[in-house]
Design a protein around this motif. Structure first.
Motif, short mmCIF file in Angstrom:
data_model
loop_
_atom_site.label_atom_id
_atom_site.label_comp_id
_atom_site.label_asym_id
_atom_site.label_seq_id
_atom_site.Cartn_x
_atom_site.Cartn_y
_atom_site.Cartn_z
N GLY A 28 2.59 -10.58 2.78
CA GLY A 28 1.28 -10.54 3.06
C GLY A 28 0.46 -9.42 2.20
O GLY A 28 -0.28 -9.14 2.69
N ALA A 29 1.50 -8.28 0.91
CA ALA A 29 1.14 -7.74 0.90
C ALA A 29 0.36 -8.63 -0.25
O ALA A 29 0.24 -9.50 -0.65
N SER A 30 -1.10 -7.41 -0.85
CA SER A 30 -1.34 -7.87 -2.46
C SER A 30 -0.61 -8.48 -3.03
O SER A 30 0.17 -7.90 -3.31
N PRO A 31 -0.78 -8.72 -4.19
CA PRO A 31 -0.38 -9.28 -5.60
C PRO A 31 0.16 -8.05 -6.11
O PRO A 31 1.02 -7.85 -6.63
N LEU A 32 -0.93 -7.62 -6.25
CA LEU A 32 -0.80 -5.55 -7.06
C LEU A 32 0.36 -4.95 -6.22
O LEU A 32 1.37 -4.52 -7.04
N ALA A 33 0.62 -5.43 -5.10
CA ALA A 33 1.93 -4.71 -4.42
C ALA A 33 2.84 -4.95 -4.55
O ALA A 33 3.33 -3.85 -5.12
N VAL A 34 3.41 -6.00 -4.97
CA VAL A 34 4.54 -7.06 -5.16
C VAL A 34 4.61 -6.91 -6.46
O VAL A 34 5.90 -6.30 -6.86
N LEU A 35 3.74 -6.41 -7.39
CA LEU A 35 3.84 -6.69 -8.28
C LEU A 35 4.39 -4.79 -9.44
O LEU A 35 5.64 -4.62 -10.07
N ILE A 36 3.89 -4.36 -8.40
CA ILE A 36 3.53 -2.64 -8.76
C ILE A 36 5.63 -2.22 -7.99
O ILE A 36 6.36 -1.54 -8.90
N THR A 37 6.01 -2.97 -6.90
CA THR A 37 7.26 -2.88 -6.77
C THR A 37 8.60 -3.62 -7.60
O THR A 37 8.97 -3.25 -7.76
N ALA A 38 7.55 -4.43 -7.85
CA ALA A 38 8.69 -5.57 -9.22
C ALA A 38 9.05 -4.36 -10.26
O ALA A 38 10.15 -4.23 -10.87
N ILE A 39 8.11 -3.48 -10.73
CA ILE A 39 8.04 -2.28 -11.61
C ILE A 39 9.11 -1.14 -11.32
O ILE A 39 10.10 -0.84 -12.99
N GLY A 40 8.93 -1.39 -10.28
CA GLY A 40 9.11 -0.19 -9.47
C GLY A 40 11.26 -0.37 -9.23
O GLY A 40 12.28 0.47 -9.66
N VAL A 41 11.71 -1.62 -9.07
CA VAL A 41 12.71 -1.91 -8.84
C VAL A 41 13.06 -1.80 -10.05
O VAL A 41 14.00 -1.76 -10.56
#
Length: 184
Positions: free
Chosen positions: A20-33
């Motif tokens: 349910g978070a924004s796609p940008l938050a998911v993208l930033i999480t992917a980079i962080g992971v």
């Protein structure tokens, strides 16, 4: 198997809380992971390159003036087979069709009785297994391992997906072929 399990754990810990978070938050999480995994690999194995012994001396094949390593042809053939199987799986199985439904509209898929969390976990498992296979094929070409080995192929995979159309398996495959031709 280890990569598949690791992918499932990462999905549960890092991505499930972001439903349910924004796609940008998911993208930033992917980079962080990605950075987290690189750092963990560096802490565990050190920063120096390590040799890996995967048999890769399969010789070369000459087609006219073109000289190709057999490992390149094996990688290409395996990729065609895997992408065909994945495309057929997505198109003709109940789980595959559920994956399409979840990617198109998560809320509607849930209203239709699809267990969205289960489908996302299956998607991460498949993606992690395919990443492990890609890593093996990469090591046939570059038998040195470093903690950042997957960074550039990850960026190239993203570019290939953009070339071929995000969400299209055949498109991503063709985008990867196009990117490889452009590089060479």
């Amino acid at each position: 198997v280890v990569c598949t399990i690791f992918g499932i754990v990462i999905e549960k810990v890092a991505y499930k809380p972001l439903r349910g978070a924004s796609p940008l938050a998911v993208l930033i999480t992917a980079i962080g992971v990605s950075y987290l995994l690189q750092s963990l690999a560096q802490i565990i194995y050190g920063s120096a390159n390590k040799m890996v012994s995967i048999y890769n001396d399969l010789g070369t094949v000459e087609i006219g003036a073109l000289k190709l390593q057999t490992s390149t042809l094996v990688t290409l053939a395996a990729t065609v087979v895997l992408m065909t199987v994945l495309t057929l799986f997505i198109k003709y199985t109940k789980v595959g069709r559920a994956m399409i439904a979840v990617s198109e509209d998560r809320d509607t898929a849930q209203l239709m009785g699809i267990n969205v969390n289960r489908i996302i976990t299956v998607t991460f498992a498949i993606g992690s297994a395919l990443a492990a296979l890609a890593g093996l094929f990469l090591l046939m070409r570059a038998p040195n391992v470093s903690s950042t080995l997957g960074a550039m192929p990850g960026i190239k995979a993203f570019v290939a997906a953009v070339f071929g159309g995000i969400g299209s398996i055949p498109g991503a495959f063709l985008g990867g072929i196009l990117l490889g031709i452009i590089e060479n």
